[in-house]
Design an enzyme around this catalytic site. Structure first.
Site, short mmCIF file in Angstrom:
data_model
loop_
_atom_site.label_atom_id
_atom_site.label_comp_id
_atom_site.label_asym_id
_atom_site.label_seq_id
_atom_site.Cartn_x
_atom_site.Cartn_y
_atom_site.Cartn_z
CB CYS A 70 -0.87 -0.03 1.26
SG CYS A 70 -1.91 1.43 1.46
CB CYS A 195 -2.50 4.15 -5.79
SG CYS A 195 -3.94 3.39 -5.00
#
Ligand code: DGL
Length: 270
Positions: A70, A195
């Site tokens: 992440c 992302c």
């Protein structure tokens, strides 16, 4: 021991897939914090608290190496975790942010030599609000390369559209965010999808960016960097399969996860 792979939700599955392909024998434990997703609109304190809690869960499940799959957690929480939260010992937490910068600047993992001119002139970074506002990308870049112009584009709404499986809305958002970036930097030399959700819409980014812009594949880069790390730290290798955990509702997470994985898997609630 299995390697832990953590994301705020399902985006980390794009990284997990690449890891499974690169290291087909390795045991993994995936944890998605679907109950608290998205992280990208939260402040750094919140991201730190949620990330440390999730990493502790993976440590408790026997993982000694955890990959923060992440970017938001890697950008906002990892440095603080390494400085003030991780106990001395064998437990390690690695992020997905630095491997991309090392790839862009042609550095090996952990090469801390002073910054040089690498031929990289500019780079476009597409990421969540929290990742861009953390300033982590320019900071890490400055440690390694000189005179690189970095233009960050906050892609508000895109994680929600992808998690909802709404491809029409995702396409509209990608086109709008790329157009906004190209107004500032008309021909990026390189572009980073910062992302872990965005590889799902990589084709749309590719089509919207100029043909000469090099688009980096974060899952592949992270998988290669992890394989390289395991070559040097064999104690984290273990043969086995993957277990999938979520803090959310198994009935909701399962069908959506298929979009990321391409096949169904068994989810368990933590
Ligand atoms: N997948 C996360 C990342 O790589 C972001 C998703 C979120 O906003 O929670 O940044």
């Amino acid at each position: 021991m299995p390697i832990g792979v953590f994301d705020s939700g399902l985006g980390g599955l794009t990284i997990l897939r690449a890891l499974q392909k690169r290291l087909p024998e390795q045991a993994f434990v995936y944890l998605g914090d679907n109950e608290n997703t998205p992280y990208g609109t939260r402040d750094a304190y919140d991201v730190f608290d949620l990330t440390t809690k999730a990493v502790q869960t993976l440590f408790d499940k026997g993982c000694e190496l955890v990959i923060l799959a992440c970017n938001t957690a890697s950008a906002s929480a990892l440095h603080r975790m390494q400085v003030s939260w991780l106990q001395k010992g064998e437990q390690r937490v690695l992020g997905v942010f630095v491997p991309m910068i090392e790839n862009l600047t042609m550095r090996d993992w952990g090469d801390n030599a002073p910054p040089t001119h690498t031929g990289l002139e500019n780079v476009a970074v597409f990421a969540t609000r929290s990742t861009i506002e953390s300033g982590a990308f320019p900071r890490e870049m400055k440690f390694r390369a000189r005179d690189v112009e970095i233009v960050g584009q906050i892609c508000d709404g895109l994680v929600d559209a992808i998690e909802a499986g709404d491809m029409a809305q995702s396409e509209t958002l990608v086109k709008a965010h790329v157009a906004a970036l190209l107004e500032v930097l008309p021909t990026p030399q390189s572009a980073v999808l910062g992302c872990t959700h965005y590889p799902i819409v990589e084709d749309i980014f590719r089509a919207a960016l100029p043909a000469q812009t090099k688009l980096l594949s974060q899952p592949q880069i992270v998988a290669d960097a992890t394989a390289d790390y395991l070559d040097r730290h064999e104690r984290y290798c273990e043969i086995g399969t993957t277990q999938y955990f979520t803090t959310g509702e198994v009935e909701k997470v399962g069908p959506l996860a298929e979009l990321f994985l391409g096949h169904p898997v068994r989810w368990q609630k933590v």
